[in-house]
Design a protein around this motif. Structure first.
Motif, mmCIF file in Angstrom:
data_model
loop_
_atom_site.group_PDB
_atom_site.id
_atom_site.type_symbol
_atom_site.label_atom_id
_atom_site.label_comp_id
_atom_site.label_asym_id
_atom_site.label_seq_id
_atom_site.Cartn_x
_atom_site.Cartn_y
_atom_site.Cartn_z
ATOM 1 N N GLU A 114 0.788 -1.230 0.000
ATOM 2 C CA GLU A 114 0.000 0.000 0.000
ATOM 3 C C GLU A 114 0.822 1.283 0.000
ATOM 4 O O GLU A 114 0.391 2.288 -0.561
ATOM 5 C CB GLU A 114 -0.920 0.009 1.228
ATOM 6 C CG GLU A 114 -1.929 -1.116 1.283
ATOM 7 C CD GLU A 114 -3.045 -0.942 0.270
ATOM 8 O OE1 GLU A 114 -3.724 0.081 0.315
ATOM 9 O OE2 GLU A 114 -3.201 -1.835 -0.585
ATOM 10 N N SER A 146 -3.347 7.361 -2.052
ATOM 11 C CA SER A 146 -3.464 7.580 -0.610
ATOM 12 C C SER A 146 -2.420 6.773 0.142
ATOM 13 O O SER A 146 -2.211 5.587 -0.131
ATOM 14 C CB SER A 146 -4.864 7.193 -0.122
ATOM 15 O OG SER A 146 -5.841 8.048 -0.658
ATOM 16 N N GLN A 151 -5.360 6.759 4.693
ATOM 17 C CA GLN A 151 -6.401 5.746 4.811
ATOM 18 C C GLN A 151 -6.879 5.620 6.253
ATOM 19 O O GLN A 151 -8.074 5.445 6.507
ATOM 20 C CB GLN A 151 -5.886 4.413 4.293
ATOM 21 C CG GLN A 151 -5.622 4.399 2.794
ATOM 22 C CD GLN A 151 -5.117 3.058 2.309
ATOM 23 O OE1 GLN A 151 -5.718 2.024 2.564
ATOM 24 N NE2 GLN A 151 -3.990 3.068 1.605
ATOM 25 N N LYS A 154 -9.054 8.643 7.049
ATOM 26 C CA LYS A 154 -10.373 8.493 6.423
ATOM 27 C C LYS A 154 -11.213 7.450 7.147
ATOM 28 O O LYS A 154 -12.389 7.690 7.449
ATOM 29 C CB LYS A 154 -10.195 8.093 4.959
ATOM 30 C CG LYS A 154 -11.497 7.851 4.209
ATOM 31 C CD LYS A 154 -11.226 7.368 2.793
ATOM 32 C CE LYS A 154 -10.580 5.992 2.788
ATOM 33 N NZ LYS A 154 -10.394 5.442 1.428
ATOM 34 N N ASN A 155 -10.634 6.283 7.429
ATOM 35 C CA ASN A 155 -11.400 5.187 8.024
ATOM 36 C C ASN A 155 -11.845 5.484 9.448
ATOM 37 O O ASN A 155 -12.950 5.117 9.850
ATOM 38 C CB ASN A 155 -10.576 3.897 8.007
ATOM 39 C CG ASN A 155 -10.412 3.326 6.618
ATOM 40 O OD1 ASN A 155 -11.176 3.658 5.710
ATOM 41 N ND2 ASN A 155 -9.421 2.478 6.431
ATOM 42 N N TYR A 190 -4.117 0.957 11.602
ATOM 43 C CA TYR A 190 -4.436 0.457 10.255
ATOM 44 C C TYR A 190 -4.603 -1.057 10.270
ATOM 45 O O TYR A 190 -5.554 -1.598 9.683
ATOM 46 C CB TYR A 190 -3.325 0.850 9.286
ATOM 47 C CG TYR A 190 -3.589 0.417 7.858
ATOM 48 C CD1 TYR A 190 -4.464 1.129 7.050
ATOM 49 C CD2 TYR A 190 -2.972 -0.710 7.319
ATOM 50 C CE1 TYR A 190 -4.727 0.733 5.746
ATOM 51 C CE2 TYR A 190 -3.221 -1.114 6.015
ATOM 52 C CZ TYR A 190 -4.093 -0.385 5.237
ATOM 53 O OH TYR A 190 -4.352 -0.785 3.945
#
Length: 268
Positions: A114, A146, A151, A154-155, A190
């Motif tokens: 990622e 991103s 991430q 955002k999450n 994450y």
């Protein structure tokens, strides 16, 4: 001569108010305008208070989540409501697990897949953003750029969807978590909140549900397969990997070796 001197003095006197006005800028006019419209003055004060309150609440929220497990995210709630609306089993599979109890193979796998610049950037990979902009000029389906930090922002803090407001808030929260949490905490969150399958969140829940053991004992191949489905865990499956998922798993495993293995994340 006296007449000429008097004319100069008068010009200087007449210019003094306008000079003072120019130095003072527009604030007297704005103040006068607000006083003439009490409702506008109240509205401005209210907006200022709301902005200050929003900043204090968001800052405190970020500080609090530096130390507490993230039990729910907007995406988890959304997925649960979708399942309930379709009369399906709405149980969420999630198990908060500290970073120390998660195999560093899976930590490395998600970074390799990622965001390979994760240890070095400050929340945004500008080189990747520029590459994505160029690529998207020739692609039907735009690819994102991103980072893991974006991430997580955002999450954890925001809703799904595309808008300038949400993107602006994503930038704001990304900056805050980079400043307050640090890299290890961002990666820990994450690994615990990323969607890894239907109603499944986090690598611990995925490992137990699909491999039958804890995330602490994930092998490199198992870790790479979890990372391989992250772009679309509702389409790709850990339990029943497609040919594409298997190919992507091998690619991620190679990238993990190229990065130097677990030592790549040693100094987070």
């Amino acid at each position: 001569m006296s007449t000429l001197r008097s004319a100069k003095v008068n010009r200087l006197r007449s210019s003094t108010p306008s000079s003072a006005s120019s130095r003072s800028g527009q604030s007297p006019r704005i103040g006068a305008s607000l006083r003439q419209r009490p409702w506008l003055e109240r509205a401005v004060r209210l907006v200022a208070k709301l902005i200050t309150l929003s900043f204090l609440l968001s800052f405190g929220w970020v500080v609090l989540l530096k130390y507490l497990p993230v039990s729910f995210t907007p995406l988890m709630i959304s997925r649960k409501l979708e399942a309930m609306g379709e009369d399906q089993d709405s149980r969420l599979y999630k198990n908060w697990t500290p970073y120390e109890s998660i195999s560093k193979e899976v930590a490395l796998a998600v970074v390799a897949s990622e965001d390979q610049a994760f240890p070095a950037h400050w929340g945004f990979d500008f080189d990747e953003i520029q590459d994505a902009i160029k690529d998207n000029q020739h692609r039907k389906r735009p690819r994102g750029a991103s980072t893991i930090s974006q991430q997580v922002a955002k999450n954890v803090f925001l809703w799904n969807g595309r808008s300038y407001l949400r993107k602006g808030l994503e930038v704001y929260f990304t900056f805050l978590i980079e400043l307050i949490w640090g890299k290890e905490r961002i990666l820990e969150v994450y690994l615990n909140v990323a969607e890894t399958g239907p109603l499944t969140f986090g690598v611990e829940a995925a490992s137990r549900r699909y491999y039958g053991h804890s995330a602490q004992s994930l092998t490199r191949t198992e870790a790479a397969r979890i990372a391989a489905v992250l772009p679309n865990p509702r389409l790709f499956s850990i339990k029943k990997p497609s040919a594409y998922t298997q190919k992507r798993t091998r690619q991620i495993a190679r990238q993990m070796r190229y990065l130097g293995g677990r030592a790549y994340l040693k100094n987070l």
